[in-house]
Design a protein around this motif. Sequence first.
Motif, mmCIF file in Angstrom:
data_model
loop_
_atom_site.group_PDB
_atom_site.id
_atom_site.type_symbol
_atom_site.label_atom_id
_atom_site.label_comp_id
_atom_site.label_asym_id
_atom_site.label_seq_id
_atom_site.Cartn_x
_atom_site.Cartn_y
_atom_site.Cartn_z
ATOM 1 N N MET A 1 20.304 -15.389 -14.476
ATOM 2 C CA MET A 1 19.196 -14.520 -14.199
ATOM 3 C C MET A 1 17.941 -15.363 -14.054
ATOM 4 O O MET A 1 17.842 -16.454 -14.589
ATOM 5 C CB MET A 1 19.025 -13.492 -15.320
ATOM 6 C CG MET A 1 20.197 -12.532 -15.400
ATOM 7 S SD MET A 1 19.932 -11.150 -16.519
ATOM 8 C CE MET A 1 19.614 -11.969 -18.044
ATOM 9 N N ALA A 115 30.528 -11.604 -15.787
ATOM 10 C CA ALA A 115 29.142 -12.071 -15.915
ATOM 11 C C ALA A 115 28.345 -11.033 -16.697
ATOM 12 O O ALA A 115 28.390 -9.841 -16.378
ATOM 13 C CB ALA A 115 28.505 -12.298 -14.547
ATOM 14 N N LYS A 116 27.632 -11.501 -17.699
ATOM 15 C CA LYS A 116 26.776 -10.593 -18.472
ATOM 16 C C LYS A 116 25.443 -10.480 -17.756
ATOM 17 O O LYS A 116 24.768 -11.477 -17.493
ATOM 18 C CB LYS A 116 26.574 -11.128 -19.890
ATOM 19 C CG LYS A 116 25.748 -10.203 -20.752
ATOM 20 C CD LYS A 116 25.618 -10.755 -22.168
ATOM 21 C CE LYS A 116 24.702 -9.891 -23.002
ATOM 22 N NZ LYS A 116 24.550 -10.425 -24.381
ATOM 23 N N ALA A 117 25.055 -9.235 -17.460
ATOM 24 C CA ALA A 117 23.773 -9.006 -16.779
ATOM 25 C C ALA A 117 22.638 -8.910 -17.781
ATOM 26 O O ALA A 117 21.578 -9.515 -17.594
ATOM 27 C CB ALA A 117 23.855 -7.722 -15.945
ATOM 28 N N TRP A 134 28.042 -5.670 -18.395
ATOM 29 C CA TRP A 134 28.900 -6.720 -17.857
ATOM 30 C C TRP A 134 29.344 -6.378 -16.439
ATOM 31 O O TRP A 134 29.676 -5.233 -16.145
ATOM 32 C CB TRP A 134 30.143 -6.901 -18.733
ATOM 33 C CG TRP A 134 29.849 -7.596 -20.024
ATOM 34 C CD1 TRP A 134 29.434 -7.035 -21.198
ATOM 35 C CD2 TRP A 134 29.925 -9.000 -20.260
ATOM 36 N NE1 TRP A 134 29.253 -8.000 -22.137
ATOM 37 C CE2 TRP A 134 29.553 -9.221 -21.607
ATOM 38 C CE3 TRP A 134 30.283 -10.097 -19.469
ATOM 39 C CZ2 TRP A 134 29.521 -10.484 -22.174
ATOM 40 C CZ3 TRP A 134 30.252 -11.360 -20.039
ATOM 41 C CH2 TRP A 134 29.876 -11.549 -21.370
ATOM 42 N N TRP A 182 20.993 -2.633 -11.998
ATOM 43 C CA TRP A 182 21.412 -4.036 -12.066
ATOM 44 C C TRP A 182 22.225 -4.420 -10.828
ATOM 45 O O TRP A 182 22.057 -5.507 -10.272
ATOM 46 C CB TRP A 182 22.250 -4.264 -13.326
ATOM 47 C CG TRP A 182 21.422 -4.529 -14.543
ATOM 48 C CD1 TRP A 182 21.129 -3.645 -15.550
ATOM 49 C CD2 TRP A 182 20.770 -5.747 -14.886
ATOM 50 N NE1 TRP A 182 20.335 -4.248 -16.484
ATOM 51 C CE2 TRP A 182 20.104 -5.548 -16.102
ATOM 52 C CE3 TRP A 182 20.682 -6.996 -14.275
ATOM 53 C CZ2 TRP A 182 19.367 -6.532 -16.731
ATOM 54 C CZ3 TRP A 182 19.944 -7.993 -14.903
ATOM 55 C CH2 TRP A 182 19.298 -7.759 -16.112
ATOM 56 N N TRP A 186 21.227 -7.355 -8.145
ATOM 57 C CA TRP A 186 22.109 -8.482 -7.879
ATOM 58 C C TRP A 186 22.480 -8.553 -6.397
ATOM 59 O O TRP A 186 22.413 -9.624 -5.786
ATOM 60 C CB TRP A 186 23.367 -8.373 -8.744
ATOM 61 C CG TRP A 186 24.390 -9.407 -8.418
ATOM 62 C CD1 TRP A 186 24.274 -10.762 -8.531
ATOM 63 C CD2 TRP A 186 25.700 -9.166 -7.887
ATOM 64 N NE1 TRP A 186 25.424 -11.390 -8.117
ATOM 65 C CE2 TRP A 186 26.322 -10.424 -7.719
ATOM 66 C CE3 TRP A 186 26.406 -8.013 -7.567
ATOM 67 C CZ2 TRP A 186 27.616 -10.549 -7.230
ATOM 68 C CZ3 TRP A 186 27.697 -8.148 -7.092
ATOM 69 C CH2 TRP A 186 28.292 -9.402 -6.921
ATOM 70 N N LEU A 193 23.625 -14.052 -11.516
ATOM 71 C CA LEU A 193 24.568 -13.855 -12.596
ATOM 72 C C LEU A 193 25.315 -15.157 -12.871
ATOM 73 O O LEU A 193 25.656 -15.882 -11.936
ATOM 74 C CB LEU A 193 25.566 -12.750 -12.236
ATOM 75 C CG LEU A 193 25.004 -11.355 -12.044
ATOM 76 C CD1 LEU A 193 26.091 -10.397 -11.570
ATOM 77 C CD2 LEU A 193 24.368 -10.839 -13.332
ATOM 78 N N TRP A 195 28.524 -16.360 -13.656
ATOM 79 C CA TRP A 195 29.923 -15.922 -13.696
ATOM 80 C C TRP A 195 30.779 -16.905 -14.469
ATOM 81 O O TRP A 195 30.600 -18.118 -14.386
ATOM 82 C CB TRP A 195 30.470 -15.799 -12.275
ATOM 83 C CG TRP A 195 29.878 -14.659 -11.508
ATOM 84 C CD1 TRP A 195 28.804 -14.707 -10.684
ATOM 85 C CD2 TRP A 195 30.329 -13.306 -11.521
ATOM 86 N NE1 TRP A 195 28.549 -13.456 -10.141
ATOM 87 C CE2 TRP A 195 29.477 -12.571 -10.659
ATOM 88 C CE3 TRP A 195 31.356 -12.621 -12.168
ATOM 89 C CZ2 TRP A 195 29.626 -11.188 -10.427
ATOM 90 C CZ3 TRP A 195 31.518 -11.266 -11.938
ATOM 91 C CH2 TRP A 195 30.661 -10.574 -11.084
#
Length: 199
Positions: A1, A115-117, A134, A182, A186, A193, A195
Amino acid sequence: MMSQPTPAFNDDHLREETIESTKVYQGHFIDLRRDRVRLPNGREAAREYVVHPGAVMIIGILPDGGLVMERQYRYPVRQTMIEFPAGKLDAGEGGLACAQRELWEETGYRAKRWAKAGIMHPVIGYATEIIEIWFADDLTLGERHLDDGEFLDVFTATADELDLWMQQGLLTDAKTIVGMMWLKQWRAGACQLDWQTTD
């Protein structure tokens, strides 16, 4: 991010100090508390809130760009809701492990990339709940394993369909609406992100 400077706020004049905390009710996973607090002006007040173990929500992206969705009856609001897959954390469970487990149990999908947003606080007025958001892709479909007493339909939808259903009042789940935000950010290249590939 994208990294942005953190605002330098001084919140000392807003903080409330806990004087006493009482457990009012302990259920299967809900813990209801009533606290006595000291306000910034020195007076006392009561605060009632739910202690929640935390949860995850998964934005599962299919090869054609479609999204893995669920329809589930939510008893407190007495209606079937359109939602991204989600579930609460088990004791000692990390966010990614929970996201992987919930996606597989509820939908039958497994993802190779995660991937954690970010996180969200869905009900700050009366609960401690935090939801990790996620993203999951490179999905393969298998058999799902619903919990006993859990009933839900799995289907796929496009982001445009979700937008339309939100405008029509058919999609009102707050966490799913945040997930849509989100996803748009993205896909527009406004956030990156990180990944990670899993087995």
